[in-house]
Every structure is written in C-alpha cells, then in structure tokens.
Motif scaffolding. Structure first.
Motif, short mmCIF file in Angstrom:
data_model
loop_
_atom_site.label_atom_id
_atom_site.label_comp_id
_atom_site.label_asym_id
_atom_site.label_seq_id
_atom_site.Cartn_x
_atom_site.Cartn_y
_atom_site.Cartn_z
N GLY A 591 0.83 -1.20 0.00
CA GLY A 591 0.00 0.00 0.00
C GLY A 591 0.86 1.24 0.00
N ALA A 592 0.24 2.39 -0.17
CA ALA A 592 0.97 3.65 -0.25
C ALA A 592 1.50 4.07 1.11
CB ALA A 592 0.04 4.73 -0.81
N TYR A 593 2.60 4.82 1.07
CA TYR A 593 3.20 5.39 2.29
C TYR A 593 2.16 6.25 3.01
CZ TYR A 593 6.15 8.45 5.14
OH TYR A 593 6.70 9.16 6.18
N ARG A 594 2.22 6.24 4.35
CA ARG A 594 1.27 7.05 5.12
C ARG A 594 2.00 7.77 6.25
NH1 ARG A 594 -1.60 1.60 7.39
NH2 ARG A 594 0.05 0.99 8.82
N ASP A 595 1.52 8.95 6.58
CA ASP A 595 1.98 9.68 7.76
C ASP A 595 0.81 10.29 8.52
OD1 ASP A 595 1.25 11.69 6.03
OD2 ASP A 595 3.25 12.54 5.83
N ILE A 596 -0.40 9.77 8.26
CA ILE A 596 -1.62 10.17 8.95
C ILE A 596 -2.16 8.94 9.68
CG2 ILE A 596 -3.98 11.06 8.69
CD1 ILE A 596 -1.88 13.14 8.10
N PRO A 597 -2.53 9.03 10.95
CA PRO A 597 -2.65 10.26 11.75
C PRO A 597 -1.28 10.83 12.12
CG PRO A 597 -3.03 8.34 13.13
CD PRO A 597 -2.93 7.84 11.74
N SER A 598 -1.22 12.15 12.18
CA SER A 598 -0.04 12.84 12.66
C SER A 598 -0.33 13.39 14.05
CB SER A 598 0.32 13.99 11.71
OG SER A 598 -0.63 15.05 11.85
N ARG A 599 0.62 14.08 14.61
CA ARG A 599 0.41 14.64 15.95
C ARG A 599 -0.47 15.88 15.93
NH1 ARG A 599 3.61 11.27 18.72
NH2 ARG A 599 5.46 10.54 17.63
N LYS A 600 -0.93 16.25 14.72
CA LYS A 600 -1.90 17.33 14.61
C LYS A 600 -3.30 16.81 14.26
CE LYS A 600 1.47 20.88 13.26
NZ LYS A 600 1.84 21.89 12.23
N THR A 601 -3.42 15.51 14.03
CA THR A 601 -4.73 14.94 13.73
C THR A 601 -5.61 15.00 14.97
OG1 THR A 601 -3.72 13.41 12.14
CG2 THR A 601 -5.95 12.91 12.90
N PRO A 602 -6.80 15.61 14.90
CA PRO A 602 -7.66 15.69 16.09
C PRO A 602 -7.97 14.29 16.63
CG PRO A 602 -8.47 17.12 14.35
CD PRO A 602 -7.39 16.28 13.73
N ASN A 603 -7.84 14.15 17.94
CA ASN A 603 -8.02 12.84 18.56
C ASN A 603 -9.41 12.66 19.14
OD1 ASN A 603 -7.82 11.15 21.28
ND2 ASN A 603 -6.31 10.33 19.84
N GLU A 604 -9.99 13.72 19.66
CA GLU A 604 -11.26 13.60 20.37
C GLU A 604 -12.43 14.23 19.61
OE1 GLU A 604 -12.10 11.96 23.08
OE2 GLU A 604 -10.09 11.16 23.40
N VAL A 605 -12.28 14.40 18.31
CA VAL A 605 -13.39 14.89 17.48
C VAL A 605 -14.20 13.68 17.03
CG1 VAL A 605 -14.03 16.06 15.35
CG2 VAL A 605 -12.12 16.92 16.72
N GLU A 606 -15.47 13.64 17.37
CA GLU A 606 -16.30 12.49 17.04
C GLU A 606 -16.58 12.44 15.55
OE1 GLU A 606 -20.39 10.22 18.52
OE2 GLU A 606 -19.80 12.16 19.39
N LEU A 607 -16.22 11.30 14.96
CA LEU A 607 -16.42 11.09 13.53
C LEU A 607 -17.10 9.74 13.30
CD1 LEU A 607 -12.87 12.18 12.30
CD2 LEU A 607 -14.98 13.50 12.06
N PRO A 608 -17.80 9.58 12.18
CA PRO A 608 -18.42 8.27 11.89
C PRO A 608 -17.34 7.24 11.57
CG PRO A 608 -18.65 9.74 10.02
CD PRO A 608 -18.08 10.57 11.13
N PRO A 609 -17.67 5.95 11.64
CA PRO A 609 -16.70 4.92 11.26
C PRO A 609 -16.21 5.13 9.83
CG PRO A 609 -18.59 3.94 12.35
CD PRO A 609 -18.94 5.37 12.11
N LEU A 610 -14.98 4.74 9.56
CA LEU A 610 -14.45 4.87 8.21
C LEU A 610 -15.26 3.99 7.25
CD1 LEU A 610 -10.59 4.85 8.83
CD2 LEU A 610 -12.15 6.80 8.64
N LYS A 611 -15.51 4.52 6.09
CA LYS A 611 -16.36 3.84 5.11
C LYS A 611 -15.74 2.49 4.71
CE LYS A 611 -18.57 4.53 0.60
NZ LYS A 611 -18.72 5.45 -0.55
N GLY A 612 -16.55 1.45 4.81
CA GLY A 612 -16.11 0.13 4.39
C GLY A 612 -15.07 -0.50 5.29
N ALA A 613 -14.93 0.01 6.50
CA ALA A 613 -13.87 -0.48 7.39
C ALA A 613 -14.04 -1.94 7.77
CB ALA A 613 -13.83 0.37 8.66
N ASP A 614 -15.28 -2.43 7.74
CA ASP A 614 -15.56 -3.81 8.18
C ASP A 614 -15.61 -4.80 7.03
OD1 ASP A 614 -15.73 -2.91 10.75
OD2 ASP A 614 -17.91 -2.82 10.80
N GLU A 615 -15.34 -4.34 5.81
CA GLU A 615 -15.43 -5.21 4.65
C GLU A 615 -14.05 -5.49 4.07
OE1 GLU A 615 -18.34 -6.42 3.91
OE2 GLU A 615 -19.49 -5.09 5.25
N LYS A 616 -13.79 -6.75 3.77
CA LYS A 616 -12.55 -7.09 3.09
C LYS A 616 -12.60 -6.60 1.65
CE LYS A 616 -11.50 -11.30 5.73
NZ LYS A 616 -11.27 -12.77 5.63
#
Length: 633
Positions: A591-616
């Motif tokens: 897969g592609a290189y990643r650097d997210i989450p970073s130390r600036k990524t909000p940690n306690e902001v409520e967001l919905p589950p990532l799309k398709g996270a439960d599907e292979k």
C-alpha cells in the motif's frame, strides 16, 4: 568597634568570613545534589544514556529498527460483522496481558462497546500455539451485574473492568486469570469493587468466577457482590494457587493502583501507575511505572523506595515495560514521546546491567487509521506488556510483548535477542533455509490479520516470502536492514499474484526512514519509479510473472540511481527523491506510504466509522524472492 582596627579592614574581614561561610554552604548543597543524582541508586534507578530521541513528524520517528521484529495482529475489531471479530461487534480493545502456559500463548484484554471507561466492559481471552495464528475471542469475565437491590453509587454510570494484571502461573502449575471490577468512569480506590479470579484448565475450559480480594477502601463483601469469595471453592489446587498468589508480594503489588490497601495488605509506601519489575544484575529489583517513574528494592521486593521521575526516559501516560532478556541483558519498551493522545512509535532500549540503557530502537513504527471513534482512544501502539516473571517462557530466545493499536485492535511483538540494529555483511536471502512454519529471520514484519506476511512454497518447490492484503485501511510490510552504505546494489525478484485497489511499493531508505528510492507496481498495470519529484512509467507488468530487479544507488551528493528489470536497464541516472548520507534498509509494502494520523490529527473529534472499514477488499498477493544486497562503498 575595637580600637586600633580601621573600619575598612574590619569590613573586609567580615566580608571574607561571609564568603567562606557561603562557599561551605554551597559545597554542602552541591554535595547533596550530586548524591541525589547518583545513577543506579534509589534517586535514579535507571538511566537512558543514548542521547537519541525521536523525530515527531513521522510514524517511524527517525529511529533505527530493532532487527528481525515481527508485529502480528491478534484481533481486528469489526462493528458490523461481529462473527469476524469477537461475536459482539465492540470496538474498544485495550490493556492486554500475556502469558505462556501449557505450550501456548494466552492473551487477555478488556473490551468495551466503543469508549474507554464506559460500561459495559468485559474481559476477553485469545490463545495461540505459535504466536501467529490466534483463536476467536471468548469472554472470561462478563460485564458486572450487581445483585438485586444493590444500587449504582451516585456519580457512576455503571460498571467497568480495569486490570494491571492478567495472569498468574502458580507454583503448583495452575493458571489463574484475574481482572478488577469497579464503577465508571473512575474504578479506582473508593470506586472499586474488587478483584476476581478464575482458573483456566489445560483443555481450555475455565472454573467459576470468584472474588479473591475486595477493595479495602469500600464496604463490598460476599454479602453484596455477585460472585462468591474464593474460599468457598472446594477445589484444593485452585485454593492453593490463590493462597500462593496472595502471599506473593511482587505479584500483588500490581494491584496497588486499583486498591491502595488501607488494611496493610501491600508493602508499597508510595506508588505510581502500572507497576512492573525486573531484577538487575546487582540483585536489586527495579520497579517501573507510567510517566517515567522508577523505584528500587534492596530486600527482594518486600519494600520499594518512593518512585522518582527518570527524566532521561521521555514518555507520557502510556505504560513502560522492562524485563531481563534471554541473552542475560535487559530491555525497556515504551512510547518515547510526552503526548498521551499520540502514542507512537513503540520503541525499545537495552542494557548490559539493568542500570544504563542505550540504543533507542524501533519496535513498531506503523500507525494505521483508527477506524472507529471512541472516547480516550489514543493513536498508536498503546500499553505494551511482556510476560511477567513466572508466567511462562516461550520456546526460543525471543522477547514477546503485547499491546493495543489505537485502543481498537490487539497485537503482539516478537523481538529477537540480542537486540541489534547493525548489519555488517552482504544480504543473501533466498528464503530456502528458513522454516516455512517459522519466522522470516532478520526481517522486520508488519502483519495485520487481513494483510499477512508468511513463507510459502510455490508448486515447483521454490520457497519465498508472500505478502497478502485484503484490508481497506492497512497494509502488509516487510523490511530488510542491510549494512549502512553510501553506494549500494540491491537485487530481488517480485511476482504479482493478484492486485486489487492498492499499489505495491518498494523503497530504499536511510537510517531515519527517508525514502530516496521509490518504485511501485501501480494499479494501472505499470511499473513506475520516482525521478526526483516526478513519477516515471517504466513498463507494463503481467500477473503471475516473475520480474528481476537490480538497483544501483549512489547517495553521494544529491543522490542518483539506476534500475534494471530482467537484466535490461530501464532507467539510468534517476534523481533521488531526497538527499541522504547513506542507505540502510529496503522496504516492501502492499500500500501507499502514510503519515496520517499525525500529531496534529484531532483525537477527540467524534467522527463516523471509516467507510467500508468492516469489509474485506479483493485479495492482493505478492511474492518476493532472492533479495541480495551488497555494499559497494
């Protein structure tokens, strides 16, 4: 004023006297300060002398790799397909413990619906014979239900579990598993209920749940709690094991944080969080805690000095784990960053004597996306724990640890000893002499449940490394450290068995993780390479066909490299993406290189589950063979 002495002379004499007195006071103060700072004493039981600290802007943090570490996901949370996770679909997983008994690993962790310290919470157990393949989780301590008529105390929203200790292998060979019940959101001390215990039998079944100790700062007892006191058991072996545990002062000191023992049960005078210990070479016992604290025992663990902050170990609210390793050395693992919400990377430092620690190295440098929001779900590998002394010793000389990733998924690390970061010879890996059921020797492996790395044999008998990927938000990665070089030649073979929606990347990096050489098998069917800031398409590739690569890379100056595929030069004098002093490892990634989450990524902001996270996603599969790397200069 005395006659015959001028005023100026008297003033000068007085001044000299004052200066002399002040010098003596200063020397006394300095002497006290020096004695307080003595390394190895109770004023500084351990010290990190390496001087290397992290680069906070990347997941690998600029650290060198501890060579041969294997990170294996043991549980992947899944909200909408609980049959693929734990049967419940809960997405908060944390605070794992590890033991080895009866020829297999036991991993215990707490599980909540979504958030930390919110009811309901239960404790799960998974097992493995080899550390690679893990069982489906089962509940060993269910959410607490109070007896009828017992009300939740004012200010609490329910019941939860919290434990700093998970297992105890008793002298009589019995395996106990333990946990702690308390009230949300603060289960400690006056909000605690008590510690529960049950026996795990060799056939995998378990005995009844009992309380082994009620919180001493409350009025809970057998009359107002759900489970009976362990003394009601008629199992003599179980009773003997429990009695042995209660007499084991070092083991039970792990309980102090949840129940401070106003009844005098503990021998701690003072404590910090998440106690663990190991015996130094001089026989003294070091106690380690969160937030860089350490203490010392001179009497075999009966008493400990008050914890002091070891400022050379930079950390925050994540746990610190220390132990004596199989090569008769010492190791401490922790998150070397003072940010509780961003607990990456996971590092290790080692020692000859258990006092002076050096060489801060990388154990886990991956931080996948957090798929499910939850309260206090910190980013990165959290709460590392090894096997507590007495709780088993797996075959081989490896150091094993367990941790949670993003407080969502469970993992283990296998760390070969001696812990090292340097290679002093050419690499010649054809994988033929490795045990196909064992480990990929001297390779750093990152192997999620849906993106595994393993050794396989092709139909013609050829043995090679396979990297598979069906995870929409993670990847498989394999890294080989080689001798640090200014000019290097790297060759390898690669076959694409199947490709879905993610590219396959090959990078040559320096010791800090910078990527001057970047090559990809892209989803459009082309092999591509970076030429400075530009990406060049080199040629099309076919599925199920081996491709031989040869890279000549010169780091000197701004850096350049050439690339041959199947003995044909397809690119020459390509500009390195970044200038580096030297090269030290080759990385293969599904897969592609990643650097997210970073130390600036909000940690306690409520967001919905990532799309398709439960599907292979559809299977991507790659084979790697004949990795040969030679230092030219």
């Amino acid at each position: 004023m005395k006659a015959g002495y001028p005023t100026t002379i008297l003033n000068l004499a007085t001044l000299v006297k004052i200066i002399a007195i002040n010098c003596v006071i200063f020397l006394i103060i300095m002497s006290c300060q020096i004695s307080k700072a003595q390394t190895g004493s109770e004023n500084e039981p351990i010290r990190y002398i390496g001087g290397t600290h992290i680069d906070p802007f990347t997941h690998e943090a600029g650290l060198r790799y501890a060579i041969g570490v294997e990170n294996i996901q043991t549980f992947r949370a899944n909200r909408t397909h609980p049959e693929l996770s734990d049967g419940y679909g809960w997405t908060y997983s944390h605070a794992s413990n590890l033991a080895y008994w009866n020829g297999q690993f036991y991993q215990q962790y707490i599980s909540g619906e979504a958030d930390e310290h919110r009811s309901p919470v239960q404790t799960m157990l998974i097992t493995s014979k080899n550390g690679k393949d893990w069982s489906f989780p089962k509940v060993i301590f269910p959410p607490y239900k109070a007896p009828e008529g017992v009300k939740i105390p004012e200010g609490s929203t329910g019941y939860m579990m919290h434990q700093r200790m998970g297992f105890y292998v008793a002298p009589n060979g019995r395996l106990l598993t333990l946990a702690f019940y308390g009230h949300t959101e603060d289960p400690f001390r006056e909000n605690g209920i008590g510690r529960v215990v049950r026996e795990i039998y060799k056939d995998g079944s378990m005995g009844p749940i009992y309380f082994i100790r009620y919180d001493s700062q409350t009025n809970w007892n057998e009359s107002n709690t759900t489970y009976p006191f362990f003394k009601k058991s008629t199992n003599k072996g179980f009773l003997e094991a429990c009695d042995s545990l209660l007499k084991d002062k070092l083991m039970t000191l792990q309980w102090f944080e949840e129940d401070n023992g106003v009844d005098g049960f503990y021998t701690f005078n003072n404590s910090e969080q998440a106690f663990n210990w190991h015996v130094r070479k001089d026989g003294k016992i070091v106690g380690l805690f969160k937030h860089s604290f350490a203490s010392l025992s001179n009497d075999g663990g009966i008493t400990f000095s008050d914890p002091v902050k070891v400022n050379s170990l930079v950390m925050s609210g994540g746990k610190m784990w220390g132990q004596r390793t199989e090569d008769d050395r010492y190791a401490i693992s922790y998150n070397p960053v003072d940010q509780s919400e961003y607990r990456f990377p996971m590092a290790i430092t080692s020692s000859d004597d258990g006092i002076l620690y050096d060489d801060l190295l990388l154990v886990q440098g991956e931080v996948p996306a957090r798929r499910f929001y939850g309260i206090w779900k910190d980013f990165g590998p959290c709460y590392m724990r090894g096997i507590t002394p007495g709780n088993g010793n797996p075959p081989g000389t490896d150091m094993w640890m367990t941790y949670s990733m993003n407080k969502e998924d469970m993992w283990v690390s296998r760390i070969p000893t001696p812990i090292k970061y340097k290679v002093d010879e050419d690499i010649t890996n054809d994988f033929e002499n490795m045990d196909i059921t064992g480990h990929v020797i001297d390779w750093n492996i990152y192997s999620p449940t849906w993106a595994k790395a393993s050794l396989i044999k092709e139909n013609n008998g050829n043995q090679c490394l396979q990297m598979k990927d069906m995870d929409p938000y993670d990847y498989c990665r394999a890294i080989r450290v080689f001798e640090e070089s200014k000019v290097v030649t790297a060759s390898f073979k690669l076959k694409v068995k199947a490709m879905d929606t993610t590219q396959f990347d090959i990078d040559i990096t320096d010791r800090y993780g910078n990527r001057p050489v970047q090559i990809s098998f892209d989803t459009d069917g082309y092999i591509k390479a970076a030429n400075g800031a530009k990406i060049m398409s080199l040629q099309k590739f076919e599925v199920n066909k081996w491709y031989s690569f040869k890279i000549n890379y010169d780091t000197r100056g701004l850096g350049f490299y050439s690339l041959a595929i199947n003995d044909k030069t397809v690119a020459d004098n390509l500009a390195a993406v970044v200038a580096v002093k030297s090269a030290e490892r080759i990385s293969f990634r599904t897969g592609a290189y990643r650097d997210i989450p970073s130390r600036k990524t909000p940690n306690e902001v409520e967001l919905p589950p990532l799309k398709g996270a439960d599907e292979k996603q559809k299977l991507s599969s790659y084979l790697i063979d004949d990795v040969f790397i030679k230092q030219i200069f």
